[in-house]
Motif scaffolding. Structure first.
Motif, PDB file in Angstrom:
ATOM      1  N   SER A 229       0.817  -1.224   0.000  1.00 57.17           N
ATOM      2  CA  SER A 229       0.000   0.000   0.000  1.00 57.17           C
ATOM      3  C   SER A 229       0.842   1.262   0.000  1.00 57.17           C
ATOM      4  N   LEU A 230       2.173   1.126   0.077  1.00 62.67           N
ATOM      5  CA  LEU A 230       3.050   2.285  -0.008  1.00 62.67           C
ATOM      6  C   LEU A 230       3.145   2.858  -1.418  1.00 62.67           C
ATOM      7  N   ALA A 231       2.724   2.090  -2.428  1.00 59.27           N
ATOM      8  CA  ALA A 231       2.944   2.503  -3.814  1.00 59.27           C
ATOM      9  C   ALA A 231       2.482   3.934  -4.103  1.00 59.27           C
ATOM     10  N   PRO A 232       1.249   4.324  -3.745  1.00 56.48           N
ATOM     11  CA  PRO A 232       0.824   5.705  -4.038  1.00 56.48           C
ATOM     12  C   PRO A 232       1.653   6.748  -3.296  1.00 56.48           C
ATOM     13  N   VAL A 233       2.102   6.420  -2.082  1.00 52.19           N
ATOM     14  CA  VAL A 233       2.922   7.358  -1.318  1.00 52.19           C
ATOM     15  C   VAL A 233       4.246   7.596  -2.033  1.00 52.19           C
TER      16      VAL A 233
ATOM     17  N   ALA B 231      14.093   4.857  -7.521  1.00 53.41           N
ATOM     18  CA  ALA B 231      14.204   4.578  -6.090  1.00 53.41           C
ATOM     19  C   ALA B 231      15.180   5.528  -5.422  1.00 53.41           C
ATOM     20  N   GLU B 232      16.261   5.877  -6.121  1.00 53.27           N
ATOM     21  CA  GLU B 232      17.232   6.816  -5.570  1.00 53.27           C
ATOM     22  C   GLU B 232      16.600   8.190  -5.387  1.00 53.27           C
ATOM     23  N   ARG B 233      15.752   8.587  -6.322  1.00 61.51           N
ATOM     24  CA  ARG B 233      15.050   9.868  -6.218  1.00 61.51           C
ATOM     25  C   ARG B 233      14.161   9.897  -4.979  1.00 61.51           C
ATOM     26  N   VAL B 234      13.413   8.815  -4.755  1.00 64.01           N
ATOM     27  CA  VAL B 234      12.518   8.758  -3.601  1.00 64.01           C
ATOM     28  C   VAL B 234      13.315   8.788  -2.307  1.00 64.01           C
ATOM     29  N   GLU B 235      14.393   8.018  -2.256  1.00 62.54           N
ATOM     30  CA  GLU B 235      15.167   7.978  -1.014  1.00 62.54           C
ATOM     31  C   GLU B 235      15.846   9.318  -0.730  1.00 62.54           C
TER      32      GLU B 235
ATOM     33  N   SER C 236       7.935  10.813  -5.321  1.00 54.34           N
ATOM     34  CA  SER C 236       8.730  10.904  -6.547  1.00 54.34           C
ATOM     35  C   SER C 236       8.291  12.072  -7.413  1.00 54.34           C
ATOM     36  N   ASP C 237       6.988  12.263  -7.560  1.00 53.70           N
ATOM     37  CA  ASP C 237       6.482  13.362  -8.376  1.00 53.70           C
ATOM     38  C   ASP C 237       6.868  14.715  -7.783  1.00 53.70           C
TER      39      ASP C 237
END
Length: 282
Positions: free
Chosen positions: A95-99, A118-122, A104-105
């Motif tokens: 359920s983390l996908a939308p978060v 993934a690097e962008r999100v982290e 990321s956006d």
């Protein structure tokens, strides 16, 4: 003085800062997103060595420790506790996908860097995760204009030393700015900080099933938790409606961690190649 940005469609002042920070402490540790992305892309139970094979810039021992922490936080699950038993994303982890897509956006729009997804999100979570940062941003958002350091510290309930540390870190990360070069010049939210409403709302929304699960002390059925955001149980009243709205427009298949997912074999992050990696100890 930085030019004013367009206000966020989601109110930063309305979020529960403590709940957001507790959730960020679960999902923000380094390499958590990489591990979750790998499990989501493979969509099958994976042993530690299998996950490590997809993340060649990390040692198998380090991957095992990260997955163990994610297991303790409820993001992954195992069918049994035998040594070597495989991991898979839990309903909560899925359920983390939308978060992660919302994060990321936000990063793509306000922190332009050439990075793997993934690097962008982290990188974004690293900027948001420090304790009390959410409270400081919330104070600046509701202050109605530039605020001096002492007023920010007072309203956030922080001592001067901690408030100064947080403001300097947030300024370095591009989330707040000072209105002038002199000591004592007031602070304002930078464009990236003003745009955090949707990110905070989506994180808060994701944390609601966590709170409900703790209160009930029973696992939530996977079929319920893996549905799109419309199927996630919400709190009653305006808070539920507000946080649900934060996730509209970002639904995807349950096993797709990002709407614009990278290839199954992620590239080695530039930040990793520039520094020593964890040892390959077994």
């Amino acid at each position: 003085m930085p030019a004013p940005a367009q206000p966020s469609a989601f109110s930063i002042a309305a979020i529960d800062a403590q709940r957001v920070e507790d959730a960020l402490a679960r999902i923000g540790p380094k390499w958590t997103t990489w591990a979750a992305m790998t499990l989501a892309q493979e969509n099958r139970p994976m042993r530690v060595r299998d996950v490590a094979a997809q993340l060649p810039f990390l040692s198998e021992q380090f991957v095992g420790k990260r997955l163990a922490t994610m297991h303790a936080d409820g993001l992954v699950t195992r069918d049994d506790d035998r040594r070597g038993a495989p991991y898979r994303l839990s309903a909560l982890g899925t359920s983390l996908a939308p978060v992660l897509r919302t994060v990321s956006d936000w990063s793509r729009a306000h922190l332009p860097h050439r990075m793997a997804e993934a690097e962008r999100v982290e990188d974004a979570l690293r900027r948001l995760r420090p304790r009390h940062s959410t409270a400081v941003i919330q104070v600046l958002d509701s202050g109605g204009g530039p605020m001096r350091f002492v007023h920010i510290a007072e309203k956030a309930g922080l001592d001067n030393g901690l408030a100064r540390q947080r403001l300097l870190r947030l300024q370095a990360d591009g989330l707040v700015a000072r209105t002038g070069p002199r000591h004592g010049d007031p602070y304002v939210l930078a464009d990236a900080g003003q745009a955090l409403g949707a990110v905070y709302a989506s994180v808060e929304h994701w944390s609601e099933p966590v709170a409900l699960r703790r209160a009930a002390s029973v696992p939530r059925p996977a079929a319920t938790a893996t549905r799109s955001h419309a199927g996630v149980p919400l709190g009653a009243g305006t808070d539920g409606a507000r946080t649900a709205a934060a996730l509209r427009g970002s639904a995807a298949a349950p096993n797709v961690m990002f709407s614009h997912a990278p290839q199954p074999q992620p590239r080695v992050p530039a930040a990793v190649t520039a520094q020593p990696t964890p040892g390959r100890g077994r």
